[in-house]
Design a protein around this motif. Structure first.
Motif, short mmCIF file in Angstrom:
data_model
loop_
_atom_site.label_atom_id
_atom_site.label_comp_id
_atom_site.label_asym_id
_atom_site.label_seq_id
_atom_site.Cartn_x
_atom_site.Cartn_y
_atom_site.Cartn_z
N GLU A 16 -26.70 12.91 26.35
CA GLU A 16 -26.40 13.03 27.77
C GLU A 16 -25.68 14.35 28.07
N ASP A 17 -24.71 14.70 27.21
CA ASP A 17 -23.99 15.97 27.37
C ASP A 17 -24.96 17.15 27.34
N ILE A 18 -25.93 17.10 26.42
CA ILE A 18 -26.91 18.18 26.30
C ILE A 18 -27.82 18.18 27.53
N ALA A 19 -28.26 17.00 27.95
CA ALA A 19 -29.15 16.89 29.12
C ALA A 19 -28.47 17.42 30.38
N GLN A 20 -27.16 17.22 30.47
CA GLN A 20 -26.43 17.68 31.66
C GLN A 20 -25.84 19.07 31.48
N ALA A 21 -26.33 19.78 30.47
CA ALA A 21 -25.98 21.18 30.22
C ALA A 21 -24.50 21.40 29.90
N ARG A 22 -23.82 20.37 29.39
CA ARG A 22 -22.46 20.60 28.90
C ARG A 22 -22.53 21.42 27.61
N TYR A 23 -23.65 21.24 26.90
CA TYR A 23 -23.97 22.06 25.73
C TYR A 23 -25.36 22.61 25.95
N SER A 24 -25.54 23.90 25.70
CA SER A 24 -26.86 24.54 25.87
C SER A 24 -27.51 24.76 24.52
N THR A 25 -28.80 25.06 24.54
CA THR A 25 -29.53 25.36 23.31
C THR A 25 -28.81 26.51 22.59
N GLY A 26 -28.55 26.29 21.30
CA GLY A 26 -27.86 27.30 20.50
C GLY A 26 -26.36 27.09 20.41
N ASP A 27 -25.80 26.27 21.30
CA ASP A 27 -24.36 26.00 21.27
C ASP A 27 -23.99 25.17 20.04
N LYS A 28 -22.80 25.43 19.54
CA LYS A 28 -22.29 24.65 18.42
C LYS A 28 -21.55 23.43 18.97
N LEU A 29 -21.85 22.26 18.41
CA LEU A 29 -21.14 21.05 18.81
C LEU A 29 -19.75 21.05 18.17
N PRO A 30 -18.81 20.29 18.73
CA PRO A 30 -17.48 20.20 18.08
C PRO A 30 -17.62 19.68 16.65
N GLY A 57 -34.99 16.10 16.81
CA GLY A 57 -35.13 17.53 17.07
C GLY A 57 -34.16 18.08 18.10
N LEU A 58 -33.12 17.30 18.42
CA LEU A 58 -32.15 17.75 19.44
C LEU A 58 -31.10 18.69 18.86
N VAL A 59 -30.73 18.46 17.61
CA VAL A 59 -29.72 19.30 16.97
C VAL A 59 -30.18 19.67 15.56
N HIS A 60 -29.57 20.70 15.01
CA HIS A 60 -29.81 21.03 13.60
C HIS A 60 -28.50 21.43 12.97
N ALA A 61 -28.30 20.99 11.74
CA ALA A 61 -27.07 21.30 11.03
C ALA A 61 -27.30 22.51 10.14
N ARG A 62 -26.31 23.40 10.10
CA ARG A 62 -26.34 24.52 9.17
C ARG A 62 -25.16 24.31 8.22
N ARG A 63 -25.47 24.13 6.97
CA ARG A 63 -24.43 23.86 5.98
C ARG A 63 -23.33 24.91 6.04
N GLY A 64 -22.11 24.43 6.20
CA GLY A 64 -20.97 25.34 6.25
C GLY A 64 -20.73 25.96 7.62
N SER A 65 -21.66 25.76 8.55
CA SER A 65 -21.51 26.37 9.87
C SER A 65 -21.29 25.36 10.98
N GLY A 66 -21.89 24.19 10.83
CA GLY A 66 -21.74 23.17 11.86
C GLY A 66 -23.08 22.67 12.38
N VAL A 67 -23.00 21.97 13.49
CA VAL A 67 -24.20 21.39 14.11
C VAL A 67 -24.44 22.10 15.43
N PHE A 68 -25.68 22.52 15.63
CA PHE A 68 -26.04 23.30 16.81
C PHE A 68 -27.11 22.59 17.63
N VAL A 69 -27.07 22.81 18.94
CA VAL A 69 -28.07 22.23 19.83
C VAL A 69 -29.39 22.98 19.60
N ALA A 70 -30.44 22.22 19.28
CA ALA A 70 -31.75 22.83 19.03
C ALA A 70 -32.61 22.82 20.29
N ALA A 71 -32.48 21.75 21.09
CA ALA A 71 -33.34 21.63 22.27
C ALA A 71 -32.72 20.68 23.27
#
Length: 78
Positions: A16-30, A57-71
């Motif tokens: 819901e946060d992603i859908a409502q643009a609280r997080y955009s594509t490429g943003d890192k989640l907390p 396919g909504l997020v992707h994790a990068r080891r050591g970097s965090g979880v990012f919004v994919a779409a």
């Protein structure tokens, strides 16, 4: 009576946060620890929610970097 699992509720809230643009594509989640604290659960529960979102396919994790919004969710039910 079926109850929604806690991890699923967290995945829905974050989607819901992603859908409502609280997080955009490429943003890192907390970080997991911060999300766990926010939702009052342990990190394993947050990890399960993020894994479910990654499968969609909504997020992707990068080891050591965090979880990012994919779409942005496409068929988000309001």
């Amino acid at each position: 009576m079926s109850r929604t699992p806690v991890w699923k509720s967290i995945a829905i809230a974050l989607t819901e946060d992603i859908a409502q643009a609280r997080y955009s594509t490429g943003d890192k989640l907390p970080p997991e620890a911060q999300l766990a604290s926010k939702f009052g659960v342990n990190r394993h529960t947050v990890r399960r929610a993020l894994a479910d979102m990654a499968e969609q396919g909504l997020v992707h994790a990068r080891r050591g970097s965090g979880v990012f919004v994919a779409a942005k969710p496409t068929d988000y039910p309001i």
